[in-house]
Write a protein that holds these residues in place. Structure first.
Motif, mmCIF file in Angstrom:
data_model
loop_
_atom_site.group_PDB
_atom_site.id
_atom_site.type_symbol
_atom_site.label_atom_id
_atom_site.label_comp_id
_atom_site.label_asym_id
_atom_site.label_seq_id
_atom_site.Cartn_x
_atom_site.Cartn_y
_atom_site.Cartn_z
ATOM 1 N N LEU A 36 0.826 -1.209 0.000
ATOM 2 C CA LEU A 36 0.000 0.000 0.000
ATOM 3 C C LEU A 36 0.862 1.262 0.000
ATOM 4 C CD1 LEU A 36 -2.818 -1.029 2.522
ATOM 5 C CD2 LEU A 36 -2.991 -0.853 0.029
ATOM 6 N N TYR A 37 1.991 1.211 0.707
ATOM 7 C CA TYR A 37 2.908 2.362 0.708
ATOM 8 C C TYR A 37 3.671 2.448 -0.608
ATOM 9 C CZ TYR A 37 2.175 3.450 5.639
ATOM 10 O OH TYR A 37 1.608 3.829 6.839
ATOM 11 N N ARG A 38 4.095 1.318 -1.142
ATOM 12 C CA ARG A 38 4.871 1.335 -2.392
ATOM 13 C C ARG A 38 4.027 1.814 -3.567
ATOM 14 N NH1 ARG A 38 8.240 -4.117 -3.164
ATOM 15 N NH2 ARG A 38 9.109 -2.837 -4.845
ATOM 16 N N CYS A 39 2.730 1.536 -3.528
ATOM 17 C CA CYS A 39 1.837 1.938 -4.617
ATOM 18 C C CYS A 39 1.280 3.346 -4.429
ATOM 19 C CB CYS A 39 0.695 0.944 -4.749
ATOM 20 S SG CYS A 39 1.215 -0.692 -5.274
ATOM 21 N N GLY A 40 1.590 3.980 -3.301
ATOM 22 C CA GLY A 40 1.112 5.339 -3.058
ATOM 23 C C GLY A 40 -0.297 5.422 -2.520
ATOM 24 N N ILE A 41 -0.890 4.271 -2.178
ATOM 25 C CA ILE A 41 -2.240 4.300 -1.598
ATOM 26 C C ILE A 41 -2.188 4.851 -0.181
ATOM 27 C CG2 ILE A 41 -4.211 2.855 -0.936
ATOM 28 C CD1 ILE A 41 -3.426 0.985 -3.245
ATOM 29 N N LYS A 42 -1.153 4.484 0.554
ATOM 30 C CA LYS A 42 -0.905 5.090 1.865
ATOM 31 C C LYS A 42 0.234 6.089 1.701
ATOM 32 C CE LYS A 42 -1.276 2.674 5.669
ATOM 33 N NZ LYS A 42 -2.592 3.064 6.230
ATOM 34 N N THR A 43 0.160 7.189 2.440
ATOM 35 C CA THR A 43 1.063 8.327 2.245
ATOM 36 C C THR A 43 2.412 8.114 2.929
ATOM 37 O OG1 THR A 43 -0.819 9.821 2.122
ATOM 38 C CG2 THR A 43 1.336 10.814 2.560
ATOM 39 N N ASP A 148 16.144 5.495 15.289
ATOM 40 C CA ASP A 148 16.500 4.305 16.053
ATOM 41 C C ASP A 148 15.327 3.341 15.979
ATOM 42 O OD1 ASP A 148 17.744 2.512 17.724
ATOM 43 O OD2 ASP A 148 17.196 3.557 19.562
ATOM 44 N N ASP A 149 15.457 2.313 15.162
ATOM 45 C CA ASP A 149 14.386 1.400 14.785
ATOM 46 C C ASP A 149 13.492 2.110 13.753
ATOM 47 O OD1 ASP A 149 13.089 -1.010 14.673
ATOM 48 O OD2 ASP A 149 12.404 -1.004 16.742
ATOM 49 N N GLY A 150 12.452 1.473 13.305
ATOM 50 C CA GLY A 150 11.557 2.094 12.332
ATOM 51 C C GLY A 150 11.683 1.568 10.921
ATOM 52 N N LEU A 151 12.348 0.419 10.737
ATOM 53 C CA LEU A 151 12.484 -0.130 9.388
ATOM 54 C C LEU A 151 11.117 -0.423 8.781
ATOM 55 C CD1 LEU A 151 14.693 -0.952 7.352
ATOM 56 C CD2 LEU A 151 14.539 -3.279 8.265
ATOM 57 N N GLN A 152 10.164 -0.823 9.634
ATOM 58 C CA GLN A 152 8.817 -1.142 9.155
ATOM 59 C C GLN A 152 7.851 0.040 9.276
ATOM 60 O OE1 GLN A 152 10.433 -3.321 11.494
ATOM 61 N NE2 GLN A 152 11.237 -4.477 9.760
ATOM 62 N N HIS A 153 8.347 1.207 9.684
ATOM 63 C CA HIS A 153 7.498 2.405 9.810
ATOM 64 C C HIS A 153 7.493 3.113 8.453
ATOM 65 C CE1 HIS A 153 5.365 5.269 12.379
ATOM 66 N NE2 HIS A 153 5.978 6.234 11.729
ATOM 67 N N TYR A 154 6.767 2.539 7.486
ATOM 68 C CA TYR A 154 6.880 2.979 6.099
ATOM 69 C C TYR A 154 6.273 4.340 5.827
ATOM 70 C CZ TYR A 154 8.582 -1.665 5.012
ATOM 71 O OH TYR A 154 9.330 -2.806 4.962
ATOM 72 N N ALA A 155 5.500 4.876 6.750
ATOM 73 C CA ALA A 155 4.967 6.224 6.551
ATOM 74 C C ALA A 155 6.083 7.260 6.545
ATOM 75 C CB ALA A 155 3.945 6.544 7.641
ATOM 76 N N LEU A 156 7.210 6.925 7.167
ATOM 77 C CA LEU A 156 8.353 7.833 7.224
ATOM 78 C C LEU A 156 9.266 7.581 6.033
ATOM 79 C CD1 LEU A 156 10.159 9.904 8.717
ATOM 80 C CD2 LEU A 156 11.155 7.973 9.969
ATOM 81 N N GLY A 157 9.399 8.581 5.170
ATOM 82 C CA GLY A 157 10.327 8.460 4.055
ATOM 83 C C GLY A 157 11.746 8.352 4.555
ATOM 84 N N ARG A 158 12.562 7.596 3.830
ATOM 85 C CA ARG A 158 13.940 7.401 4.261
ATOM 86 C C ARG A 158 14.910 7.512 3.098
ATOM 87 N NH1 ARG A 158 11.951 2.195 5.775
ATOM 88 N NH2 ARG A 158 10.657 3.490 7.124
#
Length: 338
Positions: A36-43, A148-158
């Motif tokens: 959902l994040y990769r497709c842009g459905i979630k921001t 520190d952590d957050g690999l799965q917190h995909y709402a945060l751009g990295r």
């Protein structure tokens, strides 16, 4: 260690079969969420400064906090202003909160206090984006944010993703939760920018050859008295005392092994759950000296420290991870960090 956790690293076939259905459901939901994040459905929110994720695909302590501490010191030595955002696990905070040396661990968690001790700006929050915005509002001169952590917190751009692995425990049985210790499948490691292996032997792990790999070792420092950090000891100074080791970290047995390698003879060792809210009642009354980790010591700031000693550790990275990060950031989207 629970029976389930033992299965993660010493698997038995019947538990794997029993947990296959919930593992499949977890895998489906995790994959759908990322899609959902990769497709842009979630921001996905992109911050005005580079963000470097220091995370892991498995549960439990892997050495992210010592790594982050080391990077903060290396960046500061190079004149780079870096800050940290963290979930602040174990803290009671409900809103994004800035962390200082005087902030109670009960409010923001133990690891953020350790990171704040480096002098770097730190903010915690269940919403890491809100925590980052608070950090930037208070420190507009920041050039870089470490998560520190957050690999799965995909709402945060990295800008970069760094995955940390325990070199001794690796990926366990290779299964996803709850059948194994993984939050994401091993294939996820192929998409990160770098892998850091903490301890053990990286060659024993099946790591993707296309991803740069760094070796982290934890070097113990001098023992210091919690009530007076200027008062230090070596292992031999505990020889005539009844010594108890206490640890509430992700891998307490690594800490106990380090003490024994240093030559400390332990009367016994006490392993508590990671982020356990330590209190004076947790300290054994029959010990002449109680040795804890620096992470546990910040939770014991308000108790009697007369018998309390701390063994700090420092992370060493080979090759130079901070230099590699800065080099990659100079190439990323034209953002220059000098």
């Amino acid at each position: 260690m629970s029976r389930l956790e033992r299965h993660w690293y010493r698997p038995v076939w019947w538990m794997t079969a029993l947990l296959a259905l919930p593992e499949g459901l977890f895998a489906l939901l995790a994959a759908l969420r990322r899609l959902l994040y990769r497709c842009g459905i979630k921001t996905v929110t992109t911050l005005p400064v580079p963000v470097v994720i220091i995370g892991n695909i498995n549960v439990g302590g892997v050495g992210k906090t010592p790594l982050t501490e080391s990077l903060l010191r290396d960046f500061a030595a190079r004149g780079v202003k870096a800050g940290v955002i963290s979930r602040g696990y174990g803290g009671s905070h409900r809103q994004p909160t800035l962390v200082s040396a005087a902030t109670p661990a009960s409010l923001v968690g133990d690891e953020p206090l350790l990171l704040a001790a480096t002098g770097a700006p730190v903010a915690v929050g269940r919403d890491r984006i809100a925590a980052a915005r608070l950090l930037l509002a208070q420190h507009p001169d920041l050039q870089l944010i470490l998560s520190d952590d957050g690999l799965q917190h995909y709402a945060l751009g990295r800008t970069l993703e760094i995955a940390v692995l325990d070199g001794e425990r690796g990926l366990g049985n290779g299964h996803l939760l709850p059948a194994g210790p993984l939050r994401e499948p091993p294939a996820r490691l192929r998409s990160v920018d770098a892998i850091v292996v903490n301890g053990g032997t990286a060659g024993q792990l099946a790591l993707p050859a296309s991803v740069p790999c760094f070796r982290q070792t934890l070097a113990p420092g001098a023992f210091y008295r919690a009530a007076n950090p200027a008062e230090t000891r070596c292992a031999a100074d505990f020889a005539a005392e009844q010594v108890v080791a206490l640890a509430g970290i992700g891998n307490p047995h690594r800490f106990f092994a380090t003490l024994q390698q240093q030559g400390v003879v332990l009367q016994r060792s006490i392993a508590l759950p990671d982020h356990h809210p330590l209190a004076e009642s947790d300290l054994p009354a029959d010990a002449d000296a109680v040795i804890v980790t620096a992470k546990d010591a910040v939770k014991l700031q308000c108790v009697n420290h007369a018998r309390l000693w701390v063994l700090p550790v420092m992370a060493r990275l080979e090759p130079d991870l901070a230099a590699w990060i800065l080099s990659r950031l100079k190439e990323s989207n034209g953002r220059k960090i000098s």
